[in-house]
Design an enzyme around this catalytic site. Sequence first.
Site, PDB file in Angstrom:
ATOM      1  N   ILE A 402     -40.361 -32.373 -11.903  1.00 25.11           N
ATOM      2  CA  ILE A 402     -41.575 -33.134 -11.713  1.00 25.11           C
ATOM      3  C   ILE A 402     -41.966 -33.283 -13.431  1.00 25.11           C
ATOM      4  O   ILE A 402     -42.403 -34.367 -13.786  1.00 25.11           O
ATOM      5  CB  ILE A 402     -42.397 -32.178 -11.262  1.00 25.11           C
ATOM      6  CG1 ILE A 402     -42.467 -32.144  -9.662  1.00 25.11           C
ATOM      7  CG2 ILE A 402     -44.150 -32.298 -11.632  1.00 25.11           C
ATOM      8  CD1 ILE A 402     -42.989 -30.983  -8.981  1.00 25.11           C
ATOM      9  N   ASP A 403     -41.354 -32.420 -14.087  1.00 22.91           N
ATOM     10  CA  ASP A 403     -41.593 -32.419 -15.798  1.00 22.91           C
ATOM     11  C   ASP A 403     -40.986 -33.791 -16.244  1.00 22.91           C
ATOM     12  O   ASP A 403     -41.620 -34.366 -16.921  1.00 22.91           O
ATOM     13  CB  ASP A 403     -41.324 -31.046 -16.196  1.00 22.91           C
ATOM     14  CG  ASP A 403     -42.204 -30.781 -17.418  1.00 22.91           C
ATOM     15  OD1 ASP A 403     -43.257 -31.438 -17.729  1.00 22.91           O
ATOM     16  OD2 ASP A 403     -41.882 -29.850 -18.087  1.00 22.91           O
TER      17      ASP A 403
END
Length: 664
Positions: A402-403
């Site tokens: 996600i990052d």
Amino acid sequence: MTATTDGSTGAPRPRAAAASATTGTAPGADAVLEAARRAAGLGVEHLLARQDAQGWWKGDLETNVTMDAEDLLLRQFLGIQDEKTLHAAALFIRGEQRDDGTWATFYGGPGELSTTVEAYVALRLAGDRPEDAHMARAAAWIRAKGGIAASRVFTRIWLALFGWWKWDDLPELPPELIFLPTWVPLNIYDFGCWARQTIVPLTVVSAKRPVRPAPFALDELHTDARHPNPVKPLAPVASWDGAFQRLDKVLHVYHKVAPRKLRRAAMRSAARWIVERQENDGCWGGIQPPAVYSVIALHLLGYDLQHPVMRAGLESLDRFAVWREDGARMIEACQSPVWDTCLAAIALADAGVPGDHPALVRAADWMLEEEITRPGDWAVRRPQLQPGGWAFEFHNDNYPDIDDTAEVILALRRVKHPQQEKVEAAIARGVRWNLGMQSKNGAWGAFDADNTSAFPNRLPFCDFGEVIDPPSADVTAHVVEMLAYEGKSHDPRTRRGIEWLLAEQEANGAWFGRWGVNYVYGTGSVVPALVAAGIPAAHPAIRRAVGWLESVQNDDGGWGEDLRSYGETEWMGRGPSTASQTAWALLALLAAGERDKKATERGISWLVENQRADGSWDEPYFTGTGFPWDFSINYHLYRQVFPLTALGRYVHGEPFSPNAAKGS
């Protein structure tokens, strides 16, 4: 969104808004601005020169010598040890030993028992003798800390492979775990992806309990060689620790009576699970620990070393090696090209490099090719969600994160690409995927949604690092920042993320940093995100954050934070100044409207004064984390990209104004 440059070198020219911001300031401010402009220009040239022809950047990812020791132990176990590798690895390991005979897990840190045990054994494999002065110091320190018996489970597993520790004296984790449905506690998807990939092969190793002939004894590493594993009292039965210790005793009994057909079926299922998750480059998850254990597990299940799966796996491990000029060989735990590339692109654009610059277009092309458009393990909890994201490594299609996805989108937004419709489609998929990975509490973890079970961390087997993936402030902040720039500041899902971040702020004004050290990283991530999403700089949360950053600024003008802040509150925001941490603090201050304040000018001056002649910065300190405190990382590109980003924003102003992006 994009700035112009002077000439063809990419040297930045300040945006008009930034230049006018100096009007009426003290005379010294103009000098700081001019120095920052020159430093940014040098930083741009240095970073451009480091780009690969294919468009990516990658700095070395330095961790600790357990990677090197375990690589040698793997080779010894498989019977493929070679003298060149052995001596090159030993040269690196010896060079990392501290004066007291120990090895630390980060630069300037204290000696760590398990790391020292593994380094010692690796040097014994390389021919170093117990009576050698450096070895005797290490062995004496190990004994003083409780000997091998006090080391972590993973260390004792490696020793058990050679009979230096008894398998019966290790926690049990049966391969039948693979059969547990996802609604049952302690199923494999309750573990974070990095732990899941490690535990599945280790269940096979634990069931097989192999022992290779030991090339030497390790009696000198026990407090009492006649009784190497002193009996320890169990925790109270009513406690969680006591309950799981007794569960482990039950599992040891089960190991002796497990139905053979069920066990064989479990190991076959584990093998299939492992093979299905091997990446195209031969690795597993793009990280070293699951790869070494997967190779061992498959070998124990009959996979010959010449089998294509095994051959590709071993070749992938060789690609983690960094050969240094002195002949030493360092093993990276992982490689970070996607992360490094998106951060480099952001840094260059924010430092004034035009969006259509060939380097940025090449970077965008490469990132677009790296998009993952097939489901991975994340789909177990989000089966209806369409894929579309980016991983950290060259190859890791099973585990986009996600990052990285949020930061890649922020980077792509800075590029003026000749095929903009292709960029827009990739961004749309990434935004949709990130939104779909939001956890129930409104925040985001790194790889999975709602990976918050309390049980995995309590297993006696899991005594090293974080084995779950709960939401964190830094990842959530990056997603909120990305959503704000995509015109979604008022989306209910973004607002829930903002509310979570505001609730997570420490009383002193800082935020905890899960993937970077520590409160400086968390605060440097959250403040720009909140401001981008429309939280005013005058908001009490922003003011408290500014006050905390000012209170922990070092006398030299920079910021630093030691990894000990993960366990000891007196270290919060305290440590020698570093380039990356100074930059993180500055990114928060600049976003909070503190551009012309003394703390900001002093921080910028520190970056300028500590820049090297070639435009780079030096940073021996570890400012990244794999597991807070337990596994620390020195990303060699952090010292370049974050200072350049901070200088660029100081010279040019913030890259976006809130709600100015497409879709607002």
